[in-house]
Design a protein around this motif. Structure first.
Motif, PDB file in Angstrom:
ATOM      1  N   PRO A   1      83.744  59.560  22.063  1.00  0.00           N
ATOM      2  CA  PRO A   1      83.260  59.907  20.727  1.00  0.00           C
ATOM      3  C   PRO A   1      83.383  61.386  20.381  1.00  0.00           C
ATOM      4  CG  PRO A   1      81.770  58.346  21.760  1.00  0.00           C
ATOM      5  CD  PRO A   1      82.771  58.737  22.817  1.00  0.00           C
ATOM      6  N   GLN A   2      83.163  62.255  21.341  1.00  0.00           N
ATOM      7  CA  GLN A   2      83.193  63.685  21.030  1.00  0.00           C
ATOM      8  C   GLN A   2      84.597  64.192  20.708  1.00  0.00           C
ATOM      9  OE1 GLN A   2      82.323  66.414  24.310  1.00  0.00           O
ATOM     10  NE2 GLN A   2      82.734  64.758  25.784  1.00  0.00           N
ATOM     11  N   PHE A   3      85.621  63.404  21.068  1.00  0.00           N
ATOM     12  CA  PHE A   3      86.997  63.805  20.792  1.00  0.00           C
ATOM     13  C   PHE A   3      87.650  62.962  19.695  1.00  0.00           C
ATOM     14  CE2 PHE A   3      86.522  64.759  25.465  1.00  0.00           C
ATOM     15  CZ  PHE A   3      86.381  66.131  25.294  1.00  0.00           C
ATOM     16  N   ALA A   4      86.878  62.063  19.081  1.00  0.00           N
ATOM     17  CA  ALA A   4      87.472  61.099  18.145  1.00  0.00           C
ATOM     18  C   ALA A   4      88.162  61.780  16.969  1.00  0.00           C
ATOM     19  CB  ALA A   4      86.399  60.135  17.643  1.00  0.00           C
TER      20      ALA A   4
ATOM     21  N   GLN B   1      85.458  51.433  -8.910  1.00  0.00           N
ATOM     22  CA  GLN B   1      84.879  51.702  -7.590  1.00  0.00           C
ATOM     23  C   GLN B   1      84.730  53.199  -7.409  1.00  0.00           C
ATOM     24  OE1 GLN B   1      87.705  49.010  -5.143  1.00  0.00           O
ATOM     25  NE2 GLN B   1      85.758  48.934  -4.038  1.00  0.00           N
ATOM     26  N   HIS B   2      83.645  53.593  -6.754  1.00  0.00           N
ATOM     27  CA  HIS B   2      83.396  55.008  -6.450  1.00  0.00           C
ATOM     28  C   HIS B   2      82.601  55.043  -5.153  1.00  0.00           C
ATOM     29  CE1 HIS B   2      83.159  59.190  -8.303  1.00  0.00           C
ATOM     30  NE2 HIS B   2      82.647  59.317  -7.085  1.00  0.00           N
ATOM     31  N   GLY B   3      83.141  55.710  -4.152  1.00  0.00           N
ATOM     32  CA  GLY B   3      82.484  55.686  -2.853  1.00  0.00           C
ATOM     33  C   GLY B   3      82.444  57.039  -2.178  1.00  0.00           C
ATOM     34  N   HIS B   4      81.597  57.117  -1.152  1.00  0.00           N
ATOM     35  CA  HIS B   4      81.474  58.292  -0.292  1.00  0.00           C
ATOM     36  C   HIS B   4      81.494  57.800   1.150  1.00  0.00           C
ATOM     37  CE1 HIS B   4      80.110  61.178  -3.484  1.00  0.00           C
ATOM     38  NE2 HIS B   4      79.747  60.041  -4.057  1.00  0.00           N
ATOM     39  N   SER B   5      82.254  58.481   1.983  1.00  0.00           N
ATOM     40  CA  SER B   5      82.332  58.031   3.374  1.00  0.00           C
ATOM     41  C   SER B   5      81.006  58.168   4.102  1.00  0.00           C
ATOM     42  CB  SER B   5      83.429  58.797   4.130  1.00  0.00           C
ATOM     43  OG  SER B   5      83.141  60.180   4.199  1.00  0.00           O
ATOM     44  N   ARG B   6      80.073  58.958   3.551  1.00  0.00           N
ATOM     45  CA  ARG B   6      78.753  59.065   4.190  1.00  0.00           C
ATOM     46  C   ARG B   6      78.014  57.737   4.173  1.00  0.00           C
ATOM     47  NH1 ARG B   6      77.531  62.039  -0.786  1.00  0.00           N
ATOM     48  NH2 ARG B   6      76.218  60.739  -2.148  1.00  0.00           N
ATOM     49  N   ASN B   7      78.447  56.822   3.306  1.00  0.00           N
ATOM     50  CA  ASN B   7      77.786  55.527   3.205  1.00  0.00           C
ATOM     51  C   ASN B   7      78.409  54.459   4.092  1.00  0.00           C
ATOM     52  OD1 ASN B   7      75.911  56.447   1.272  1.00  0.00           O
ATOM     53  ND2 ASN B   7      77.398  56.146  -0.379  1.00  0.00           N
TER      54      ASN B   7
ATOM     55  N   ILE C   1      83.936  57.305  10.554  1.00  0.00           N
ATOM     56  CA  ILE C   1      85.300  57.406  11.071  1.00  0.00           C
ATOM     57  C   ILE C   1      85.347  57.652  12.580  1.00  0.00           C
ATOM     58  CG2 ILE C   1      87.395  58.818  10.991  1.00  0.00           C
ATOM     59  CD1 ILE C   1      86.907  59.065   7.933  1.00  0.00           C
ATOM     60  N   PRO C   2      84.587  58.596  13.148  1.00  0.00           N
ATOM     61  CA  PRO C   2      84.661  58.789  14.605  1.00  0.00           C
ATOM     62  C   PRO C   2      84.276  57.532  15.387  1.00  0.00           C
ATOM     63  CG  PRO C   2      83.543  60.630  13.569  1.00  0.00           C
ATOM     64  CD  PRO C   2      83.689  59.576  12.519  1.00  0.00           C
ATOM     65  N   GLU C   3      83.267  56.816  14.894  1.00  0.00           N
ATOM     66  CA  GLU C   3      82.831  55.596  15.570  1.00  0.00           C
ATOM     67  C   GLU C   3      83.902  54.511  15.492  1.00  0.00           C
ATOM     68  OE1 GLU C   3      78.973  52.546  15.566  1.00  0.00           O
ATOM     69  OE2 GLU C   3      78.880  54.469  14.502  1.00  0.00           O
ATOM     70  N   LEU C   4      84.589  54.433  14.357  1.00  0.00           N
ATOM     71  CA  LEU C   4      85.677  53.458  14.227  1.00  0.00           C
ATOM     72  C   LEU C   4      86.802  53.746  15.206  1.00  0.00           C
ATOM     73  CD1 LEU C   4      85.956  53.114  10.343  1.00  0.00           C
ATOM     74  CD2 LEU C   4      84.840  51.534  11.939  1.00  0.00           C
TER      75      LEU C   4
ATOM     76  N   THR D   1      86.664  55.370  18.044  1.00  0.00           N
ATOM     77  CA  THR D   1      86.200  55.055  19.401  1.00  0.00           C
ATOM     78  C   THR D   1      86.175  53.551  19.638  1.00  0.00           C
ATOM     79  OG1 THR D   1      84.870  57.066  19.542  1.00  0.00           O
ATOM     80  CG2 THR D   1      84.243  55.236  20.972  1.00  0.00           C
ATOM     81  N   TYR D   2      85.684  52.818  18.648  1.00  0.00           N
ATOM     82  CA  TYR D   2      85.539  51.364  18.812  1.00  0.00           C
ATOM     83  C   TYR D   2      86.893  50.675  18.932  1.00  0.00           C
ATOM     84  CZ  TYR D   2      84.019  46.568  17.990  1.00  0.00           C
ATOM     85  OH  TYR D   2      83.796  45.208  18.116  1.00  0.00           O
ATOM     86  N   VAL D   3      87.780  50.914  17.986  1.00  0.00           N
ATOM     87  CA  VAL D   3      89.049  50.175  18.005  1.00  0.00           C
ATOM     88  C   VAL D   3      89.912  50.573  19.197  1.00  0.00           C
ATOM     89  CG1 VAL D   3      89.020  49.826  15.514  1.00  0.00           C
ATOM     90  CG2 VAL D   3      90.273  51.775  16.451  1.00  0.00           C
ATOM     91  N   SER D   4      89.737  51.799  19.698  1.00  0.00           N
ATOM     92  CA  SER D   4      90.556  52.234  20.832  1.00  0.00           C
ATOM     93  C   SER D   4      90.179  51.530  22.132  1.00  0.00           C
ATOM     94  CB  SER D   4      90.461  53.751  21.011  1.00  0.00           C
ATOM     95  OG  SER D   4      89.190  54.143  21.493  1.00  0.00           O
ATOM     96  N   GLN D   5      89.037  50.816  22.132  1.00  0.00           N
ATOM     97  CA  GLN D   5      88.695  49.999  23.301  1.00  0.00           C
ATOM     98  C   GLN D   5      89.611  48.786  23.433  1.00  0.00           C
ATOM     99  OE1 GLN D   5      84.320  49.193  23.828  1.00  0.00           O
ATOM    100  NE2 GLN D   5      84.219  50.152  21.805  1.00  0.00           N
ATOM    101  N   PHE D   6      90.147  48.340  22.290  1.00  0.00           N
ATOM    102  CA  PHE D   6      90.907  47.094  22.257  1.00  0.00           C
ATOM    103  C   PHE D   6      92.400  47.306  22.026  1.00  0.00           C
ATOM    104  CE2 PHE D   6      86.643  46.508  20.477  1.00  0.00           C
ATOM    105  CZ  PHE D   6      86.121  45.568  21.360  1.00  0.00           C
ATOM    106  N   PHE D   7      92.737  48.341  21.268  1.00  0.00           N
ATOM    107  CA  PHE D   7      94.125  48.610  20.920  1.00  0.00           C
ATOM    108  C   PHE D   7      94.466  50.049  21.288  1.00  0.00           C
ATOM    109  CE2 PHE D   7      92.193  46.054  17.426  1.00  0.00           C
ATOM    110  CZ  PHE D   7      92.747  44.824  17.763  1.00  0.00           C
ATOM    111  N   ARG D   8      95.579  50.231  21.928  1.00  0.00           N
ATOM    112  CA  ARG D   8      96.057  51.585  22.211  1.00  0.00           C
ATOM    113  C   ARG D   8      96.464  52.234  20.894  1.00  0.00           C
ATOM    114  NH1 ARG D   8     101.176  54.018  23.617  1.00  0.00           N
ATOM    115  NH2 ARG D   8     100.898  55.787  25.032  1.00  0.00           N
TER     116      ARG D   8
END
Length: 208
Positions: free
Chosen positions: A70-73, A142-148, A153-156, A158-165
């Motif tokens: 996570p710290q390097f994501a 549509q109007h969005g903020h990534s804070r929501n 993004i860092p968690e995504l 980290t998560y997907v890299s467990q399954f896909f290179r």
């Protein structure tokens, strides 16, 4: 190149479709043939009567990696763009009701209009609060903020890299906020990112 897509990553969008809030990221894939580049028109397919737009922040991956700490994501973020996850909602619902996978509703040809340009991370004041929006026929839908994001993004990464290179050039579609809706022939969609220099048009496509 892989298109790794995240579903239900905004609570309000999950609620508007009557879906439960996920406990972990919902991941699905699109093939390279799903990309609609260079603001080309989208031709409404014959197999669906209910195509929906979903605007999303898209992360382009900078380098190869697996099991990303996570710290390097954020070191894996090369640039930020904008994309549309077009969805054949009628096919998706039919597949769900039968308990079948729903790739045909999400991964069909040209179901991923993609911004011609991607922006360096330094273009944004805060990478954990990227603002974006979509207009249909000149009206904001549509109007969005990534804070929501339920899963930032860092968690995504980290998560997907467990399954896909992860590989350089891969794209992560990070989910859509509320306001999705149906398309008809003749509609024009225009997507924007809000940078340190202001609102910037990123993609434009017309439905034919």
């Amino acid at each position: 190149m892989k298109l790794i897509c995240i579903g239900r990553n905004y609570a309000a969008h999950a609620a508007e479709l009557g879906n439960a809030r996920p406990e972990q990221p919902i991941v699905f894939m699109k093939p390279g043939s799903a990309i609609l580049p260079n603001n080309k028109p989208f031709y409404y397919p014959e197999f669906s009567q209910d195509i929906h737009y979903e605007v999303e922040i898209v992360v382009k991956i900078a380098k190869n990696g697996r099991h990303v700490d996570p710290q390097f994501a954020m070191d894996y973020v090369e640039s930020i763009g904008l994309g549309l996850d077009l969805t054949a909602r009628d096919l998706q619902q039919a597949c769900k009701e039968k308990g079948h996978p729903w790739e045909i509703a999400k991964a069909f040809d040209h179901s991923a209009p993609l911004s011609p340009d991607f922006l360096a991370p330094a273009s944004f004041a805060q990478l954990d609060d990227i603002e974006f929006s979509l207009e249909k026929n000149g009206q904001e839908v549509q109007h969005g903020h990534s804070r929501n994001m339920l899963f930032p993004i860092p968690e995504l990464i980290t998560y997907v890299s467990q399954f896909f290179r992860l590989q350089k050039g891969d794209l992560i579609f990070t989910g859509t906020p509320e306001g999705v809706g149906a398309l008809t022939q003749g509609d024009e969609l225009v997507g924007y990112l809000y940078t340190t220099e202001g609102k910037r048009e990123m993609l434009r496509t017309r439905v034919r």
